[in-house]
Design an enzyme around this catalytic site. Sequence first.
Site, PDB file in Angstrom:
ATOM      1  N   ARG A 150       0.826  -1.214   0.000  1.00  0.00           N
ATOM      2  CA  ARG A 150       0.000   0.000   0.000  1.00  0.00           C
ATOM      3  C   ARG A 150       0.859   1.263   0.000  1.00  0.00           C
ATOM      4  O   ARG A 150       0.540   2.261   0.632  1.00  0.00           O
ATOM      5  CB  ARG A 150      -0.954   0.017   1.204  1.00  0.00           C
ATOM      6  CG  ARG A 150      -1.909  -1.141   1.260  1.00  0.00           C
ATOM      7  CD  ARG A 150      -2.863  -1.152   0.060  1.00  0.00           C
ATOM      8  NE  ARG A 150      -3.762  -2.301   0.161  1.00  0.00           N
ATOM      9  CZ  ARG A 150      -3.506  -3.513  -0.323  1.00  0.00           C
ATOM     10  NH1 ARG A 150      -2.355  -3.729  -0.968  1.00  0.00           N
ATOM     11  NH2 ARG A 150      -4.358  -4.508  -0.194  1.00  0.00           N
TER      12      ARG A 150
ATOM     13  N   SER B 174     -11.484  -0.073   2.146  1.00  0.00           N
ATOM     14  CA  SER B 174     -10.759  -0.445   3.359  1.00  0.00           C
ATOM     15  C   SER B 174     -10.188   0.809   4.011  1.00  0.00           C
ATOM     16  O   SER B 174      -9.395   1.523   3.403  1.00  0.00           O
ATOM     17  CB  SER B 174      -9.636  -1.425   3.033  1.00  0.00           C
ATOM     18  OG  SER B 174     -10.153  -2.616   2.491  1.00  0.00           O
TER      19      SER B 174
ATOM     20  N   GLU C 229      -5.559   3.699   5.776  1.00  0.00           N
ATOM     21  CA  GLU C 229      -5.173   3.476   4.383  1.00  0.00           C
ATOM     22  C   GLU C 229      -5.666   4.630   3.517  1.00  0.00           C
ATOM     23  O   GLU C 229      -5.058   4.962   2.507  1.00  0.00           O
ATOM     24  CB  GLU C 229      -5.761   2.155   3.887  1.00  0.00           C
ATOM     25  CG  GLU C 229      -5.388   1.799   2.469  1.00  0.00           C
ATOM     26  CD  GLU C 229      -5.850   0.413   2.067  1.00  0.00           C
ATOM     27  OE1 GLU C 229      -6.223   0.230   0.899  1.00  0.00           O
ATOM     28  OE2 GLU C 229      -5.829  -0.486   2.916  1.00  0.00           O
TER      29      GLU C 229
END
Length: 339
Positions: free
Chosen positions: A154, A223, A318
């Site tokens: 990520r 998410s 995130e």
Amino acid sequence: MSVDLQQLHTFQLPAKASALFRLSSLAQLPDLAKLDNVIILAGGSNTLFIDDYQGTVVVPDFTGIEESETATDYKLRVGAAENWHQLVNYCLTKNINGLENLALIPGTVGAAPVQNIGAYGIEVGTFIDSVEVVDINAAKQQRFSVKDCQFAYRDSLFKQNPGRYLITHVNFNIPKQWQPVLSYGPLQSLIGKEVNARAVYDKVIEVRQSKLPDPEITPNAGSFFKNPVVSKQHLQQILENHPDVVYFQHGNDVKLAAGWMIDRVGLKGLEINGAAVHQQQALVLVNKGTATADAVIRLCRKIVHEVFHAFAVRLEPEVRLIGRAGLLSPPELESLLYE
């Protein structure tokens, strides 16, 4: 004059910006160079505006798919404004297999490298050959090789330098020799069967639709937290009290399932003034229609505190949190969520 941002990010918090600039041609670079206080907003599927932004939101609007091939690989040059899921569909209809595990991830093609989006054992960086950008600071074109992009979990060069690089095109290199990746979660049910890319795609769609809210129906940013990476020693400490903890190998460490931890501490379904933990997937926070930035922040603080108390693991967002001056810095996040 101000611009309403509520419909430009999928969580749909009330927010405004000073101005909006759509970049669809490199001929506009001189105009781009004149702008101050710029942030880049693609599909808005991984962004929350927690305040009115005192600057210009720049939206990349490059479209189109160019296709070629070699003896071993398919090559695609894709405009940053193309929808990610539609690209996965395009590849499937062309028998270009490899992206099917990433089906139904919201957002644009240009946003995909920033987060190095991933799902079910696949990360997009695996298939990227290079990324074409505009360096906002210098108002000039650049091309970064996959090595230059510094892809990690990520993470990427683009995420590490927020607001500097506007992605115009992504160049993909997809091998013709295909092998299904079935190591994660529900896809393991396909192991031992004769499967093709369509079968994997269909399973991913089935699972995601059963667990994840559609942002066009229920505003959300996908998410919300990263799955935290911890040492194997830390995992052993967690296993003493939580022998059923969900985790995956991640190099020499392990990656814990953040959604499982949020669920385990009893927060699935928790709502604070219209901001809520989703009932089916605790990793997703949703806007029930009346959420404010304050409600989201209070909900995040509650989640972070409870998970840390139970597992000694600190969750990190995130999603990008944007305030009055732009993307929140690590110290600002620290003060907002952890103190």
